[in-house]
Design a protein around this motif. Structure first.
Motif, mmCIF file in Angstrom:
data_model
loop_
_atom_site.group_PDB
_atom_site.id
_atom_site.type_symbol
_atom_site.label_atom_id
_atom_site.label_comp_id
_atom_site.label_asym_id
_atom_site.label_seq_id
_atom_site.Cartn_x
_atom_site.Cartn_y
_atom_site.Cartn_z
ATOM 1 N N ILE A 291 80.125 53.118 6.456
ATOM 2 C CA ILE A 291 80.953 52.473 7.491
ATOM 3 C C ILE A 291 80.869 50.959 7.369
ATOM 4 N N ILE A 292 79.651 50.423 7.225
ATOM 5 C CA ILE A 292 79.490 48.975 7.149
ATOM 6 C C ILE A 292 80.124 48.437 5.862
ATOM 7 N N LEU A 299 87.331 43.558 6.229
ATOM 8 C CA LEU A 299 87.307 42.216 6.812
ATOM 9 C C LEU A 299 87.537 41.134 5.756
ATOM 10 N N ALA A 300 87.275 41.486 4.502
ATOM 11 C CA ALA A 300 87.469 40.491 3.432
ATOM 12 C C ALA A 300 88.942 40.307 3.061
ATOM 13 N N LEU A 312 87.990 45.400 13.735
ATOM 14 C CA LEU A 312 87.049 45.686 12.646
ATOM 15 C C LEU A 312 85.677 45.063 12.920
ATOM 16 N N GLU A 313 85.664 43.870 13.511
ATOM 17 C CA GLU A 313 84.388 43.232 13.839
ATOM 18 C C GLU A 313 83.630 44.032 14.909
ATOM 19 N N GLN A 314 84.355 44.633 15.849
ATOM 20 C CA GLN A 314 83.709 45.497 16.854
ATOM 21 C C GLN A 314 83.081 46.726 16.183
ATOM 22 N N ILE A 315 83.807 47.270 15.185
ATOM 23 C CA ILE A 315 83.259 48.424 14.451
ATOM 24 C C ILE A 315 81.985 48.017 13.719
ATOM 25 N N ARG A 316 82.004 46.847 13.036
ATOM 26 C CA ARG A 316 80.816 46.423 12.300
ATOM 27 C C ARG A 316 79.655 46.112 13.246
#
Length: 465
Positions: A291-292, A299-300, A312-316
Motif C-alpha cells: 500500500i505504501i 504521489l510521484a 492519496l496523502e491520507q491513505i499514506r
C-alpha cells in the motif's frame, strides 16, 4: 522375684526383727534386709539403695512408725509400708492406715505378714506400671504436641456427623486469623468457606465419612479480615467399632502456589497470543509495504490534481499509523526489539498532560504527583506513553459522572517476597508509575482477567474495535 526381696526393718528390737525374717523365710522368700531404729539410720539406708518394702514397728525409743512413714512420703517413695507391732491401740492402727500405711499386722499374728506383703508388692508393681504408662502417654502427647505446633499447617479433628471441630492446632490462628476457640463453634467451618467453594469442600468431607479413601480438596476459607486463603485439605476418617467416629486432617496454605500457577497460565496465554500477534503483524506489514509503495508511486505523478493528491496523502498517513501498530504487535510478540533508553518518567508523564486533559474531558480532574529526585529508568518511551494513554481512556470510561485521575511517580525497593509473588519481577530499586482513578472499579471476576489482552467489559460500539 528372681532376686532376693530387699526389706528395710524399722525396729529397735533385734530379736523381733529376726522373728519377722524367719517367718518370711519359712514362707519360701529369699530376703536381703537391713534393720534401722532412728531417722538418721533410715535416711542413710534409703540413700544407699532401693528397697522393695518397709516393715516398721509403731513405737521405738528414738523414732516411730508414723515418723518413718512421713519420711518415706517426703522422699516421694511409693513403697509398701506395713506396720508390724504388738503394743498399739486400735485407734493408732487406724490413724496409721489413714496416714498412708498399707497394712497393719500384729506381732502376735505374723501369719498375716506373708500374704499382706505379697499383696502389697503386687499393688506396688501395678502402681509402678500405671505410672510408667502415664509417663509414656505424657511423653507421647508432648511429642505429638511439639510436632503439631511445629508444622506450618492446620492440624484438626472434627465430629464426622456435625463437622464441628474438636481440635485445631495453633497455626489455625496464624494462617486465618480466627482464634482457635472460635473453630469449635457449631457451623464455623461451613460459614467461613468461600461461597464458590463451599459445595465441593463439604462434599469431600462427606466422601471421607462414607469411607472413600484419599480424600483431599483445595478450597478457599475466609480470613478474619475477609480475605480468601487457598487451602489444601487432606482428610481421613477415624473408625470406632467399624463405624466412622471422627475426621482428622491437615490444611496447608497453598495461596502462593495457586498464585504462581495463575501467573504461569497467564504467561503461557500471553505467549500464545504473542505468537499469533507476531504472525498477523508480519503478514500485515507485507500488505502495508504494498500500500505504501503504490501510494508513493501515485504521489510521484506530476499530473495529480490537488484533490486526488490530498486523498492519496491520507491513505499514506493511515498506512504509516498502521506501521506503528504493527511495530507494537511485533514488540508484544518479541519478534522486534524494543527501543529502550534511559529516561525520566516525570518528563514522559508531563509531556502527556495536555493531551490527556483533552482526552479525558473537563469533567475529570487530572492530578500529577511527581516524586522529587526520581531515579532514571530504562524503557521504551513510546510504549510507556501508549500504556498511560490506554489507562487514561479506561479511567475516563469508568468515570462517566466525573472524578479524579492521578498520575504518580515514586522510587521503590522491591523485596524478595514481592519478586517471588510476581513472575518477571526482580528484587532491588525500581521506579514506580501509578495511574489511579476514582471510578467504578473492578470486581473479583474482572480482576482475574486484568492482563488478558483480548478481555474487555465494554459492549460492542463502546471502543472495543
Amino acid at each position: 522375684m528372681t532376686r532376693p526381696l530387699r526389706l528395710l526393718f524399722i525396729e529397735d528390737d533385734e530379736n523381733d526383727a529376726e522373728l519377722l525374717l524367719q517367718d518370711l523365710e519359712r514362707g519360701g522368700l529369699s530376703v536381703e534386709w537391713e534393720r534401722v531404729e532412728t531417722r538418721e539410720g533410715m535416711s542413710a539406708a534409703l540413700d544407699r539403695q532401693e528397697w522393695d518394702a518397709l516393715l516398721s514397728d509403731f513405737r521405738l525409743p528414738r523414732f516411730s512408725g508414723p515418723e518413718a512413714l512421713a519420711l518415706c512420703k517426703a522422699r516421694g517413695l511409693d513403697l509398701p509400708f506395713i506396720t508390724v507391732s504388738g503394743t498399739v491401740s486400735e485407734a493408732d492402727a487406724v490413724d496409721s492406715m489413714k496416714a498412708g500405711a498399707h497394712d497393719f499386722v500384729g506381732k502376735n499374728n505374723l501369719a498375716r505378714l506373708r500374704p499382706a506383703l505379697a499383696r502389697e508388692l503386687r499393688e506396688a508393681e501395678s502402681r509402678k506400671a500405671r505410672r510408667q504408662a502415664e509417663q509414656a502417654l505424657h511423653q507421647t502427647e508432648a511429642q505429638y504436641r511439639q510436632l503439631v505446633e511445629s508444622v506450618h499447617a492446620i492440624v484438626w479433628r472434627a465430629d464426622c456427623r456435625t463437622f464441628r471441630f474438636t481440635f485445631v492446632s495453633p497455626e489455625a490462628e496464624a494462617i486465618l486469623g480466627h482464634p482457635a476457640a472460635r473453630w469449635s463453634e457449631p457451623g464455623f467451618w461451613e460459614a467461613h468457606l468461600h461461597p464458590d467453594d463451599r459445595e465441593e469442600a463439604v462434599a469431600s468431607w462427606r466422601r471421607a465419612v462414607r469411607g472413600e479413601s484419599g480424600q483431599h480438596a483445595e478450597y478457599r476459607m475466609l480470613r478474619a479480615d475477609g480475605a480468601a486463603v487457598w487451602l489444601r485439605d487432606v482428610v481421613s476418617v477415624v473408625p470406632d467399632r467399624g463405624a466412622p467416629s471422627e475426621l482428622i486432617g491437615v490444611m496447608m496454605d497453598v495461596s502462593e502456589r495457586r498464585e504462581l500457577e495463575a501467573q504461569l497460565l497467564q504467561s503461557q496465554k500471553m505467549e500464545a497470543i504473542g505468537q499469533l500477534a507476531g504472525g498477523v503483524a508480519h503478514d500485515f506489514n507485507n500488505l502495508l509495504g504494498v500500500i505504501i509503495g503504490y501510494g508513493n508511486l501515485a504521489l510521484a505523478q506530476p499530473t495529480l490534481d490537488a484533490r486526488t493528491r490530498g486523498r492519496l496523502e491520507q491513505i499514506r498517513a493511515a498506512a504509516d499509523r498502521a506501521v506503528g501498530l504493527t511495530r507494537q504487535l511485533l514488540a508484544f510478540s518479541r519478534k522486534q526489539l524494543l527501543q529502550p533508553r534511559v529516561l525520566d518518567l516525570n518528563t514522559v508523564a508531563t509531556s502527556l498532560e495536555e493531551m490527556l486533559r483533552r482526552l479525558i474531558g473537563e469533567h475529570i480532574h487530572l492530578v500529577a504527583l511527581r516524586a522529587r529526585d526520581l531515579w532514571p529508568a530504562r524503557a521504551d518511551p513510546g510504549l510507556i506513553e501508549q500504556v498511560i494513554i490506554n489507562l487514561a481512556v479506561n479511567a475516563r470510561d469508568a468515570m462517566p459522572a466525573g472524578g479524579t485521575l492521578t498520575l504518580e511517580t515514586a522510587n521503590v525497593e522491591l523485596d524478595e517476597s514481592y519478586a517471588r509473588a510476581h513472575v518477571g519481577a526482580r528484587p532491588g530499586p525500581h521506579v514506580m508509575l501509578a495511574v489511579t482513578d476514582t471510578g467504578t472499579g473492578m470486581d473479583e471476576k474482572t480482576r482475574r482477567h486484568l492482563f488478558e489482552p483480548c478481555f474487555t467489559t465494554k459492549k460492542p460500539g463502546e471502543g472495543t474495535g
